[in-house]
Design a protein around this motif. Structure first.
Motif, PDB file in Angstrom:
ATOM      1  N   ASN A 200      37.306 -20.175 -16.475  1.00  0.00           N
ATOM      2  CA  ASN A 200      36.069 -20.002 -15.717  1.00  0.00           C
ATOM      3  C   ASN A 200      35.264 -18.872 -16.341  1.00  0.00           C
ATOM      4  N   ALA A 201      33.921 -19.036 -16.379  1.00  0.00           N
ATOM      5  CA  ALA A 201      33.071 -18.002 -16.958  1.00  0.00           C
ATOM      6  C   ALA A 201      32.766 -16.904 -15.952  1.00  0.00           C
ATOM      7  N   SER A 202      32.532 -17.291 -14.698  1.00  0.00           N
ATOM      8  CA  SER A 202      32.198 -16.309 -13.669  1.00  0.00           C
ATOM      9  C   SER A 202      32.544 -16.883 -12.306  1.00  0.00           C
ATOM     10  N   VAL A 203      32.596 -15.998 -11.308  1.00  0.00           N
ATOM     11  CA  VAL A 203      32.869 -16.417  -9.938  1.00  0.00           C
ATOM     12  C   VAL A 203      31.968 -15.663  -8.969  1.00  0.00           C
ATOM     13  N   THR A 204      31.736 -16.285  -7.827  1.00  0.00           N
ATOM     14  CA  THR A 204      31.106 -15.633  -6.689  1.00  0.00           C
ATOM     15  C   THR A 204      32.106 -15.706  -5.553  1.00  0.00           C
ATOM     16  N   PHE A 205      31.924 -14.872  -4.541  1.00  0.00           N
ATOM     17  CA  PHE A 205      32.869 -14.835  -3.437  1.00  0.00           C
ATOM     18  C   PHE A 205      32.168 -15.105  -2.117  1.00  0.00           C
ATOM     19  N   ALA A 206      32.942 -15.619  -1.169  1.00  0.00           N
ATOM     20  CA  ALA A 206      32.476 -15.816   0.196  1.00  0.00           C
ATOM     21  C   ALA A 206      33.538 -15.279   1.135  1.00  0.00           C
ATOM     22  N   VAL A 207      33.089 -14.720   2.260  1.00  0.00           N
ATOM     23  CA  VAL A 207      33.992 -14.197   3.281  1.00  0.00           C
ATOM     24  C   VAL A 207      33.769 -15.040   4.535  1.00  0.00           C
ATOM     25  N   ASN A 208      34.804 -15.772   4.947  1.00  0.00           N
ATOM     26  CA  ASN A 208      34.696 -16.719   6.072  1.00  0.00           C
ATOM     27  C   ASN A 208      33.503 -17.661   5.894  1.00  0.00           C
ATOM     28  N   GLY A 209      33.276 -18.080   4.664  1.00  0.00           N
ATOM     29  CA  GLY A 209      32.214 -19.044   4.372  1.00  0.00           C
ATOM     30  C   GLY A 209      30.845 -18.431   4.181  1.00  0.00           C
ATOM     31  N   ILE A 210      30.713 -17.128   4.317  1.00  0.00           N
ATOM     32  CA  ILE A 210      29.429 -16.450   4.130  1.00  0.00           C
ATOM     33  C   ILE A 210      29.419 -15.842   2.735  1.00  0.00           C
ATOM     34  N   ALA A 211      28.419 -16.224   1.924  1.00  0.00           N
ATOM     35  CA  ALA A 211      28.362 -15.778   0.535  1.00  0.00           C
ATOM     36  C   ALA A 211      28.130 -14.278   0.433  1.00  0.00           C
ATOM     37  N   ALA A 212      28.921 -13.637  -0.401  1.00  0.00           N
ATOM     38  CA  ALA A 212      28.717 -12.226  -0.733  1.00  0.00           C
ATOM     39  C   ALA A 212      27.800 -12.167  -1.948  1.00  0.00           C
ATOM     40  N   GLU A 213      27.063 -11.094  -2.088  1.00  0.00           N
ATOM     41  CA  GLU A 213      26.140 -10.977  -3.209  1.00  0.00           C
ATOM     42  C   GLU A 213      26.864 -10.710  -4.512  1.00  0.00           C
ATOM     43  N   GLY A 214      26.273 -11.178  -5.596  1.00  0.00           N
ATOM     44  CA  GLY A 214      26.773 -10.852  -6.925  1.00  0.00           C
ATOM     45  C   GLY A 214      27.662 -11.910  -7.530  1.00  0.00           C
ATOM     46  N   SER A 215      27.636 -11.913  -8.856  1.00  0.00           N
ATOM     47  CA  SER A 215      28.477 -12.791  -9.654  1.00  0.00           C
ATOM     48  C   SER A 215      29.373 -11.888 -10.497  1.00  0.00           C
TER      49      SER A 215
ATOM     50  N   ASP B  10      42.437  -9.073   9.778  1.00  0.00           N
ATOM     51  CA  ASP B  10      43.478  -9.925   9.206  1.00  0.00           C
ATOM     52  C   ASP B  10      43.188 -11.374   9.573  1.00  0.00           C
ATOM     53  N   GLY B  11      43.418 -12.268   8.633  1.00  0.00           N
ATOM     54  CA  GLY B  11      43.157 -13.683   8.845  1.00  0.00           C
ATOM     55  C   GLY B  11      41.817 -14.137   8.288  1.00  0.00           C
ATOM     56  N   THR B  12      40.966 -13.182   7.894  1.00  0.00           N
ATOM     57  CA  THR B  12      39.684 -13.527   7.290  1.00  0.00           C
ATOM     58  C   THR B  12      39.948 -14.163   5.926  1.00  0.00           C
ATOM     59  N   VAL B  13      39.210 -15.220   5.610  1.00  0.00           N
ATOM     60  CA  VAL B  13      39.427 -15.946   4.354  1.00  0.00           C
ATOM     61  C   VAL B  13      38.382 -15.552   3.316  1.00  0.00           C
ATOM     62  N   VAL B  14      38.862 -15.151   2.149  1.00  0.00           N
ATOM     63  CA  VAL B  14      37.997 -14.846   1.002  1.00  0.00           C
ATOM     64  C   VAL B  14      38.170 -15.989   0.013  1.00  0.00           C
ATOM     65  N   THR B  15      37.043 -16.554  -0.447  1.00  0.00           N
ATOM     66  CA  THR B  15      37.076 -17.702  -1.361  1.00  0.00           C
ATOM     67  C   THR B  15      36.305 -17.371  -2.633  1.00  0.00           C
ATOM     68  N   ALA B  16      36.848 -17.769  -3.778  1.00  0.00           N
ATOM     69  CA  ALA B  16      36.177 -17.614  -5.074  1.00  0.00           C
ATOM     70  C   ALA B  16      35.662 -18.977  -5.519  1.00  0.00           C
ATOM     71  N   THR B  17      34.408 -19.010  -5.994  1.00  0.00           N
ATOM     72  CA  THR B  17      33.782 -20.240  -6.473  1.00  0.00           C
ATOM     73  C   THR B  17      33.299 -19.996  -7.897  1.00  0.00           C
ATOM     74  N   ASN B  18      33.577 -20.946  -8.799  1.00  0.00           N
ATOM     75  CA  ASN B  18      33.189 -20.739 -10.200  1.00  0.00           C
ATOM     76  C   ASN B  18      31.724 -21.082 -10.430  1.00  0.00           C
ATOM     77  N   GLN B  19      31.288 -20.945 -11.675  1.00  0.00           N
ATOM     78  CA  GLN B  19      29.904 -21.170 -12.063  1.00  0.00           C
ATOM     79  C   GLN B  19      29.452 -22.611 -11.829  1.00  0.00           C
ATOM     80  N   ASP B  20      30.395 -23.545 -11.672  1.00  0.00           N
ATOM     81  CA  ASP B  20      30.064 -24.947 -11.423  1.00  0.00           C
ATOM     82  C   ASP B  20      30.058 -25.282  -9.935  1.00  0.00           C
ATOM     83  N   GLY B  21      30.256 -24.270  -9.087  1.00  0.00           N
ATOM     84  CA  GLY B  21      30.263 -24.489  -7.648  1.00  0.00           C
ATOM     85  C   GLY B  21      31.590 -24.997  -7.103  1.00  0.00           C
ATOM     86  N   GLN B  22      32.635 -24.947  -7.898  1.00  0.00           N
ATOM     87  CA  GLN B  22      33.957 -25.408  -7.465  1.00  0.00           C
ATOM     88  C   GLN B  22      34.786 -24.223  -6.974  1.00  0.00           C
TER      89      GLN B  22
END
Length: 184
Positions: A81-96, A49-61
């Motif tokens: 948005n066309a697609s997103v990638t995710f990061a967990v606590n700032g670490i990029a997860a694989e896949g779009s 709990d408290g871990t941050v998941v972030t979504a970033t679009n195809q433009d890096g925003q």
């Protein structure tokens, strides 16, 4: 008769402009749940709990973030948005992941920290962006009456339709009376 025609034209213009505004497309909801086997994992362990998941679009925003609570995270991404990638606590997860308006997707996010620090606990980080709130649809609601009876803050079209009907009826009565007087 000219007054009736003018009133009818004005009412038609109001109705046409009200229907010309399309409501915004619904967001795409992405989520993960440790209970369902998706959720987010860090080095093979469920994200605390408290871990941050972030979504970033195809433009890096960054377009959304959420904090894991009870093993669950959820982010709504705007359909622009066309697609997103995710990061967990700032670490990029694989896949779009493609964004489709009105869809819901369960996503498993697995990240690995640096190999030289396997025993260090991963501390939650502050989200880089404020959570994105879904937009409130605007325009006329789908009431089954074409919005004519809407009184929820939009322009109520039922009174306009009734006024137009009354004016058209009065115009017809006036024309009939004039025709009857001239025929006598």
């Amino acid at each position: 008769m000219a007054v009736v025609a003018s009133a009818a034209a004005l009412a038609l213009a109001l109705v046409t402009s009200a229907f010309a505004q399309a409501p915004p497309a619904p967001d795409h909801a992405f989520y993960g749940s440790a209970a369902d086997g998706s959720g987010a994992t860090i080095d093979g362990e469920p994200a605390p709990d408290g871990t941050v998941v972030t979504a970033t679009n195809q433009d890096g925003q960054a377009v959304g973030s959420d904090t894991v609570s009870g093993g669950i995270w959820m982010i709504n991404v705007g359909s622009d948005n066309a697609s997103v990638t995710f990061a967990v606590n700032g670490i990029a997860a694989e896949g779009s992941h493609g964004v489709t308006s009105g869809s819901v997707s369960e996503v498993t996010l697995a990240v690995t920290t640096a190999a030289d620090e396997p025993d260090e606990p991963v501390e939650p980080v502050e989200p880089p962006v404020e959570p994105v709130q879904p937009e409130t649809p605007t325009g006329l609601p789908n009431t089954g009456s074409g919005g004519l009876a809407d009184t929820s803050g939009g322009f109520p079209l039922l009174p306009v339709a009734l006024v137009i009907s009354a004016l058209v009826a009065l115009g017809g009565v006036a024309v009939t009376r004039r025709a009857g007087i001239g025929a006598r």
